[in-house]
Design an enzyme around this catalytic site. Structure first.
Site, PDB file in Angstrom:
ATOM      1  CE1 TYR A  55      34.909  31.319 -35.675  1.00 18.42           C
ATOM      2  CE2 TYR A  55      36.527  29.471 -37.256  1.00 18.42           C
ATOM      3  CZ  TYR A  55      36.404  30.771 -36.387  1.00 18.42           C
ATOM      4  OH  TYR A  55      36.493  31.367 -35.627  1.00 18.42           O
ATOM      5  N   GLY A  57      28.148  25.616 -37.290  1.00 18.37           N
ATOM      6  CA  GLY A  57      27.326  24.922 -36.536  1.00 18.37           C
ATOM      7  C   GLY A  57      27.344  25.905 -35.419  1.00 18.37           C
ATOM      8  N   GLY A  59      28.180  28.525 -33.035  1.00 15.43           N
ATOM      9  CA  GLY A  59      29.468  28.619 -32.231  1.00 15.43           C
ATOM     10  C   GLY A  59      30.869  28.893 -32.961  1.00 15.43           C
ATOM     11  CG  HIS A  75      26.623  32.192 -42.981  1.00 15.79           C
ATOM     12  ND1 HIS A  75      25.917  31.667 -41.691  1.00 15.79           N
ATOM     13  CD2 HIS A  75      25.286  32.829 -43.167  1.00 15.79           C
ATOM     14  CE1 HIS A  75      24.721  31.367 -41.867  1.00 15.79           C
ATOM     15  NE2 HIS A  75      24.366  32.451 -43.169  1.00 15.79           N
ATOM     16  CG  ASP A  76      29.699  32.463 -37.527  1.00 15.04           C
ATOM     17  OD1 ASP A  76      28.544  31.181 -37.935  1.00 15.04           O
ATOM     18  OD2 ASP A  76      30.649  30.965 -36.950  1.00 15.04           O
ATOM     19  CG  ASP A 119      20.896  32.893 -44.985  1.00 18.96           C
ATOM     20  OD1 ASP A 119      21.558  33.291 -44.201  1.00 18.96           O
ATOM     21  OD2 ASP A 119      19.349  32.465 -44.148  1.00 18.96           O
TER      22      ASP A 119
END
Length: 145
Positions: A55, A57, A59, A75-76, A119
């Site tokens: 995860y 990076g 995608g 985070h995604d 973040d």
């Protein structure tokens, strides 16, 4: 014009042409990188997190390989929630304070506050999670199912 001046001018023009082929990073990702450095006090360069696990990076799929990779999935997911609110997290700029022992978001409301919180939580999670070199640049087609 002297031949040496022409060579310098040619070199500058060629280097500028090459630079135009490099797409710019979304502004927030540069800011996120700086926030990571703020939280971990420079102990690990931000680029180490750009191609880690399933995860960290661009995608992401499958099961996170470890605690650090789970930070990236969270985070995604947080960015996904921001998008549902109508925010553009990769382009949303915010302000934060890095001068204190505990970095914090100066912007607390709206898209800026939400993205900053995403973040900041990710950066804190990165700082407390072990980094396993074996999970950097893995074959995601085999390990992320």
């Amino acid at each position: 014009m002297y031949p040496a001046h022409l060579l310098v001018l040619l070199a500058v023009c060629v280097s500028l042409l090459g630079a135009t082929a490099i797409p710019p990073l979304p502004l927030n990702l540069v800011q996120f990188s700086n926030l990571i450095q703020c939280v971990n006090k420079g102990s690990r360069a931000s680029y180490h997190y750009a191609d880690y696990g399933c995860y960290c990076g661009a995608g992401g799929s499958g099961t996170p390989v470890d605690e650090l990779d789970r930070c990236c999935k969270i985070h995604d997911d947080c960015y996904g929630e921001a998008e549902k609110m109508g925010c553009y997290p990769k382009w949303t700029l915010y302000t934060y304070d890095c001068s204190t022992e505990e970095p914090n978001c100066s912007t607390k409301t709206g898209c800026q506050g939400f993205v900053c919180a995403c973040d900041l939580e990710a950066a804190k999670c990165f700082a407390r999670s072990p980094y396993n070199n074996k999970n950097y640049n893995i074959d995601t087609s085999k390990r992320c199912k």
